[in-house]
Scaffold this motif. Structure first.
Motif, PDB file in Angstrom:
ATOM      1  N   CYS A  24       0.842  -1.198   0.000  1.00 37.20           N
ATOM      2  CA  CYS A  24       0.000   0.000   0.000  1.00 37.20           C
ATOM      3  C   CYS A  24       0.878   1.248   0.000  1.00 37.20           C
ATOM      4  CB  CYS A  24      -0.922   0.017   1.222  1.00 37.20           C
ATOM      5  SG  CYS A  24      -2.139  -1.313   1.256  1.00 37.20           S
ATOM      6  N   GLU A  25       0.357   2.312  -0.613  1.00 39.04           N
ATOM      7  CA  GLU A  25       1.138   3.531  -0.765  1.00 39.04           C
ATOM      8  C   GLU A  25       1.071   4.445   0.443  1.00 39.04           C
ATOM      9  OE1 GLU A  25      -0.423   5.254  -4.294  1.00 39.04           O
ATOM     10  OE2 GLU A  25       0.446   3.739  -5.640  1.00 39.04           O
ATOM     11  N   SER A  26       0.093   4.256   1.312  1.00 38.45           N
ATOM     12  CA  SER A  26      -0.062   5.127   2.475  1.00 38.45           C
ATOM     13  C   SER A  26      -0.795   4.375   3.577  1.00 38.45           C
ATOM     14  CB  SER A  26      -0.852   6.391   2.110  1.00 38.45           C
ATOM     15  OG  SER A  26      -2.193   6.047   1.775  1.00 38.45           O
ATOM     16  N   PHE A  27      -0.720   4.912   4.802  1.00 36.09           N
ATOM     17  CA  PHE A  27      -1.437   4.271   5.902  1.00 36.09           C
ATOM     18  C   PHE A  27      -2.938   4.439   5.740  1.00 36.09           C
ATOM     19  CE2 PHE A  27      -3.002   3.867  10.320  1.00 36.09           C
ATOM     20  CZ  PHE A  27      -2.532   2.582  10.573  1.00 36.09           C
ATOM     21  N   ASP A  28      -3.350   5.527   5.121  1.00 41.26           N
ATOM     22  CA  ASP A  28      -4.771   5.708   4.848  1.00 41.26           C
ATOM     23  C   ASP A  28      -5.293   4.585   3.961  1.00 41.26           C
ATOM     24  OD1 ASP A  28      -7.232   7.357   4.970  1.00 41.26           O
ATOM     25  OD2 ASP A  28      -6.904   7.508   2.807  1.00 41.26           O
ATOM     26  N   ARG A  29      -4.477   4.160   2.979  1.00 36.96           N
ATOM     27  CA  ARG A  29      -4.863   3.034   2.130  1.00 36.96           C
ATOM     28  C   ARG A  29      -4.927   1.737   2.942  1.00 36.96           C
ATOM     29  NH1 ARG A  29      -3.498   4.237  -3.408  1.00 36.96           N
ATOM     30  NH2 ARG A  29      -4.454   6.267  -3.797  1.00 36.96           N
ATOM     31  N   VAL A  30      -4.021   1.582   3.904  1.00 37.85           N
ATOM     32  CA  VAL A  30      -4.048   0.399   4.773  1.00 37.85           C
ATOM     33  C   VAL A  30      -5.381   0.328   5.513  1.00 37.85           C
ATOM     34  CG1 VAL A  30      -3.029  -0.668   6.829  1.00 37.85           C
ATOM     35  CG2 VAL A  30      -1.544   0.307   5.064  1.00 37.85           C
ATOM     36  N   LEU A  31      -5.828   1.470   6.040  1.00 41.08           N
ATOM     37  CA  LEU A  31      -7.106   1.506   6.756  1.00 41.08           C
ATOM     38  C   LEU A  31      -8.273   1.183   5.834  1.00 41.08           C
ATOM     39  CD1 LEU A  31      -6.591   4.700   8.972  1.00 41.08           C
ATOM     40  CD2 LEU A  31      -6.388   2.312   9.665  1.00 41.08           C
ATOM     41  N   GLN A  32      -8.225   1.675   4.611  1.00 36.51           N
ATOM     42  CA  GLN A  32      -9.289   1.386   3.651  1.00 36.51           C
ATOM     43  C   GLN A  32      -9.302  -0.093   3.262  1.00 36.51           C
ATOM     44  OE1 GLN A  32      -9.824   4.420   0.421  1.00 36.51           O
ATOM     45  NE2 GLN A  32      -8.115   5.439   1.441  1.00 36.51           N
ATOM     46  N   VAL A  33      -8.117  -0.674   3.132  1.00 37.18           N
ATOM     47  CA  VAL A  33      -8.027  -2.103   2.841  1.00 37.18           C
ATOM     48  C   VAL A  33      -8.641  -2.910   3.994  1.00 37.18           C
ATOM     49  CG1 VAL A  33      -6.442  -4.059   2.581  1.00 37.18           C
ATOM     50  CG2 VAL A  33      -6.053  -1.963   1.281  1.00 37.18           C
ATOM     51  N   PHE A  34      -8.384  -2.481   5.222  1.00 36.12           N
ATOM     52  CA  PHE A  34      -8.927  -3.178   6.389  1.00 36.12           C
ATOM     53  C   PHE A  34     -10.453  -3.148   6.380  1.00 36.12           C
ATOM     54  CE2 PHE A  34      -9.980  -2.958  11.081  1.00 36.12           C
ATOM     55  CZ  PHE A  34      -9.917  -4.323  11.274  1.00 36.12           C
ATOM     56  N   THR A  35     -11.027  -1.981   6.106  1.00 33.19           N
ATOM     57  CA  THR A  35     -12.486  -1.867   6.054  1.00 33.19           C
ATOM     58  C   THR A  35     -13.065  -2.763   4.969  1.00 33.19           C
ATOM     59  OG1 THR A  35     -12.388   0.421   6.849  1.00 33.19           O
ATOM     60  CG2 THR A  35     -14.409  -0.268   5.730  1.00 33.19           C
ATOM     61  N   LEU A  36     -12.450  -2.730   3.801  1.00 34.84           N
ATOM     62  CA  LEU A  36     -12.905  -3.562   2.686  1.00 34.84           C
ATOM     63  C   LEU A  36     -12.745  -5.044   3.007  1.00 34.84           C
ATOM     64  CD1 LEU A  36     -13.939  -3.253  -0.298  1.00 34.84           C
ATOM     65  CD2 LEU A  36     -11.548  -3.602  -0.984  1.00 34.84           C
ATOM     66  N   CYS A  37     -11.659  -5.360   3.674  1.00 33.37           N
ATOM     67  CA  CYS A  37     -11.355  -6.746   4.037  1.00 33.37           C
ATOM     68  C   CYS A  37     -12.426  -7.316   4.965  1.00 33.37           C
ATOM     69  CB  CYS A  37      -9.979  -6.780   4.707  1.00 33.37           C
ATOM     70  SG  CYS A  37      -9.373  -8.427   5.072  1.00 33.37           S
ATOM     71  N   ARG A  38     -12.806  -6.555   5.969  1.00 28.82           N
ATOM     72  CA  ARG A  38     -13.844  -7.017   6.894  1.00 28.82           C
ATOM     73  C   ARG A  38     -15.177  -7.217   6.175  1.00 28.82           C
ATOM     74  NH1 ARG A  38     -13.923  -3.070  11.925  1.00 28.82           N
ATOM     75  NH2 ARG A  38     -13.886  -1.574  10.196  1.00 28.82           N
ATOM     76  N   ASP A  39     -15.477  -6.309   5.262  1.00 27.84           N
ATOM     77  CA  ASP A  39     -16.747  -6.416   4.533  1.00 27.84           C
ATOM     78  C   ASP A  39     -16.786  -7.666   3.665  1.00 27.84           C
ATOM     79  OD1 ASP A  39     -17.559  -4.053   5.648  1.00 27.84           O
ATOM     80  OD2 ASP A  39     -17.066  -2.809   3.910  1.00 27.84           O
TER      81      ASP A  39
END
Length: 526
Positions: free
Chosen positions: A290-305
Motif C-alpha cells: 500500500c502507498e499510504s497508511f490511509d490506504r491500509v485503513l481502507q483495505v482493512f475496512t474492505l477486508c472485513r466487509d
C-alpha cells in the motif's frame, strides 16, 4: 474493468502481481513469487546488559538471602533439579531483549503442583522473594529477577493432562510450549487459539500470566475468553484449583481472571484449561503493498466487509520493517518496494468458498486502487515464508542495535501518527523508528533502535510516548504487560482508584510481597 487473460474471480495461486497504470487502467502482470524459510526468532547480542538495579537505580527490598540451609531444603525437595552454577543461570537472569539483568543464585525446576506448593510455602515462611519463569520470551522485563530472587522454572511441567475431542477443551501443565501444544492438537484436528512469533519457546502458563494477544486475536479472541479455568499456587503455598473445563459456570467471582495478566505477582499458574477451535482445513495468506497508511485503513475496512467470518489475521508493517528483515535476516520481499505492507490470513472449512471470497476482495481492492502489488499463497511453505516477514521483525530489530520497545493500543486511525511524530522527534538520535502490529485489534508495536542505551534517547521517548497514547485514549500496554519496565507508568492507563484496588488485592494474596517483586503494580500509591 477487465483483467487481461483473466476472468472473475481470478484463481488463487502462488504468484505475485504488480499493477501498472496505463491510461487509468490497472493491468496485472504476473511473475513467480520467491520464498524464504520460516524460522522462530533468536536474539543474539555479544555483551551482557548492566545489572537492572544499577541501571535503573532500584533498591533491594528487605527479603532474606539464600543460605546453605535453604539450598539443602530445595535439594531434598527437588533432587537433581536445583541449579546453582553461575554459567547455567546466566541465560535465566537476562531477558530476551538483553536489556535487563538480575543476579539470581538459584533456579528451581519443579515437575508438579505439589512441588511448587512446597517451594512457595517455604519461601513465604523464610521471606525469600521468587520470580516465576516460563520460556523467558517476555519483552518488558517481567520474567527475570531484578536482584537475587529465586527463579521457579516451569520448563519440566510440560504434560498434557487431558483433551476432550468433542468440546475441544485442553487441560495441560503450565510449562507446555505453545508450538508443542499446537502440534499435539493438530493430530486431533484442533488448533490453539493463540499464535505468537515466540511460539517455539514460550510456555502457555507465561502466555496466561501476561495475557498474550498474538497474531490471531482477531479470529479467536483474547485469552480471557478462551481460558476455561486454571490452577495456581498462592504465595503461602495453598493451591487454588479453578481448573474448570465447563464453558458456562456462573457461580461467584471468576477468580481465574485475577491470574490472567497478573504477571506472576499473585501466584504461580501451574495448569491450564483452554478451549481450542477446530483446525481450519483451508488457509490462505495474502501480502499486499500500500502507498499510504490511509490506504491500509481502507483495505482493512474492505477486508472485513468481504471476508467476514473467515478473516483470521490482519497485520501491517512499514517499509522500514521490511528493510530490516531484508538487511539483517536476508529474507526476500516478493513485492516491489511499498510504503506499507499488509498481511491478511483467512482460515475456514471450505477451500472453494474461501478462495472465492478472497478473490472477490482482492479484485475489489485492486479496482479501488488501494493496493498496487500483492502475492497470495495457499501451500504451507509459501505461507510460512510470508509470515516470516512479519513474525521476524522483532529479531531483525535486535540485530539493528539497542531496542526501545512500546506495545500500545489506540483507535486504529491514530496508530501510525505516533510513529511519524516519534520519528520526527528523535531525528538523527535514533537509527530506526518503525511501526507494525495487529491492525484488527488496534495494537501498535512502536520500536526505536539506537547504537546503545542512552538517557538522551530515553528522555525523548518517555514520557512522550505514554502521554501521547493517553491523550488519544489508548493503553500503554496492549499485550506484553507492564513487567519491570512499565510498572511506574500504569497511571497513564489506569486511574488511581483502580491501582489502589490492585494494590489491595496484591497485599491480600501476598502480604509479604515475595511474588515477582518490583513488577507490574507500584508498591505504594504515588
Amino acid at each position: 474493468m477487465t483483467f487481461s487473460g483473466l476472468g472473475r474471480p481470478f484463481k488463487i495461486c502462488h504468484m505475485t502481481w504488480t499493477t501498472m497504470r496505463i491510461t487509468g487502467v490497472s493491468k496485472p502482470r504476473w511473475r513467480k513469487a520467491a520464498t524464504a524459510p520460516g524460522c522462530r526468532f533468536l536474539c543474539v547480542t555479544p555483551a551482557d546488559p548492566p545489572l537492572t538495579g544499577e541501571r535503573y537505580r532500584v533498591s533491594r527490598l528487605p527479603f532474606s538471602r539464600v543460605t546453605a540451609q535453604d539450598l539443602n531444603f530445595f535439594q531434598q525437595e527437588l533432587p537433581g533439579r536445583v541449579v546453582t552454577d553461575e554459567e547455567d543461570l546466566k541465560s535465566h537472569n537476562i531477558d530476551w531483549l538483553r536489556t535487563v539483568r538480575g543476579n539470581s543464585k538459584v533456579l528451581l525446576r519443579p515437575q508438579n503442583t505439589h512441588e511448587v506448593s512446597e517451594i512457595l510455602r517455604y519461601c513465604n515462611e523464610r521471606n525469600l522473594a521468587v520470580t516465576p519463569q516460563g520460556g523467558n520470551t517476555g519483552l518488558v522485563g517481567g520474567s527475570v529477577p531484578v536482584f537475587d530472587e529465586i527463579l521457579i522454572s516451569t520448563a519440566l511441567m510440560d504434560q498434557v493432562i487431558s483433551f476432550d475431542d468433542v468440546s475441544g477443551a485442553l487441560v495441560c501443565q503450565a510449562g507446555c510450549v505453545l508450538e508443542t501444544l499446537n502440534q499435539y492438537l493438530e493430530g486431533q484436528g484442533y488448533t490453539m487459539p493463540l499464535d505468537l512469533g515466540a511460539k517455539g519457546s514460550c510456555h502457555i502458563g507465561g502466555n496466561l500470566a501476561t495475557n498474550a494477544g498474538g497474531l490471531r486475536l482477531l479470529r479467536y479472541g483474547s485469552l480471557r475468553g478462551t481460558v476455561l479455568g486454571l490452577e495456581a499456587v498462592l504465595p503461602d503455598g495453598s493451591i487454588l484449583n479453578c481448573l474448570n473445563s465447563l464453558r458456562k459456570d456462573n457461580t461467584g467471582y471468576d477468580l481465574k481472571q485475577l491470574f490472567i495478566g497478573s504477571e506472576g505477582t499473585l501466584g504461580v499458574i501451574t495448569s491450564v484449561s483452554i478451549l481450542c477451535p477446530r483446525k481450519p482445513s483451508a488457509v490462505n495468506v495474502a501480502l499486499l503493498g500500500c502507498e499510504s497508511f490511509d490506504r491500509v485503513l481502507q483495505v482493512f475496512t474492505l477486508c472485513r466487509d468481504h471476508l467476514g467470518e473467515i478473516l483470521s489475521a490482519f497485520e501491517f508493517f512499514d517499509a522500514s520493517c521490511m528493510k530490516l528483515v531484508q538487511k539483517h535476516l536476508h529474507l526476500n520481499n516478493p513485492l516491489p518496494a511499498n510504503a506499507f505492507y499488509v498481511l491478511i490470513e483467512t482460515s475456514g472449512s471450505s477451500t472453494q468458498h474461501d478462495e472465492e471470497k478472497l478473490n472477490d476482495f482482492l479484485v475489489s481492492a485492486m479496482d479501488a486502487g488501494l493496493t498496487a502489488s500483492g502475492t497470495v499463497a495457499t501451500d504451507q511453505s509459501k505461507i510460512k515464508s510470508i509470515w516470516a516477514l512479519r513474525e521476524r521483525i522483532t529479531e531483525a530489530l535486535a540485530h539493528d542495535g539497542y531496542v526501545y520497545k512500546y506495545d500500545l493500543s489506540m483507535p486504529v486511525d491514530k496508530l501510525y501518527a505516533l510513529v511519524e511524530e516519534t520519528r520526527a522527534r528523535l531525528g538523527s538520535t535514533a537509527k530506526t523508528v518503525v511501526g507494525y502490529g495487529h491492525l484488527g485489534d488496534g495494537n501498535l508495536h512502536l520500536n526505536v533502535t539506537a547504537e546503545s542505551h542512552t538517557d538522551t534517547v530515553l528522555a525523548a521517548l518517555e514520557p512522550f510516548v505514554y502521554e501521547w497514547t493517553a491523550q488519544h485514549r489508548g493503553s500503554i500496554s496492549a499485550e506484553h504487560g507492564l513487567g519491570f519496565k512499565k510498572k511506574d507508568h500504569i497511571y497513564y492507563s489506569k486511574s488511581r482508584e483502580a491501582v489502589q484496588l490492585m494494590q489491595k488485592i496484591k497485599y491480600m494474596l501476598d502480604p509479604k510481597g515475595i511474588m515477582n517483586p518490583y513488577k507490574t503494580i507500584p508498591t505504594a500509591d504515588q
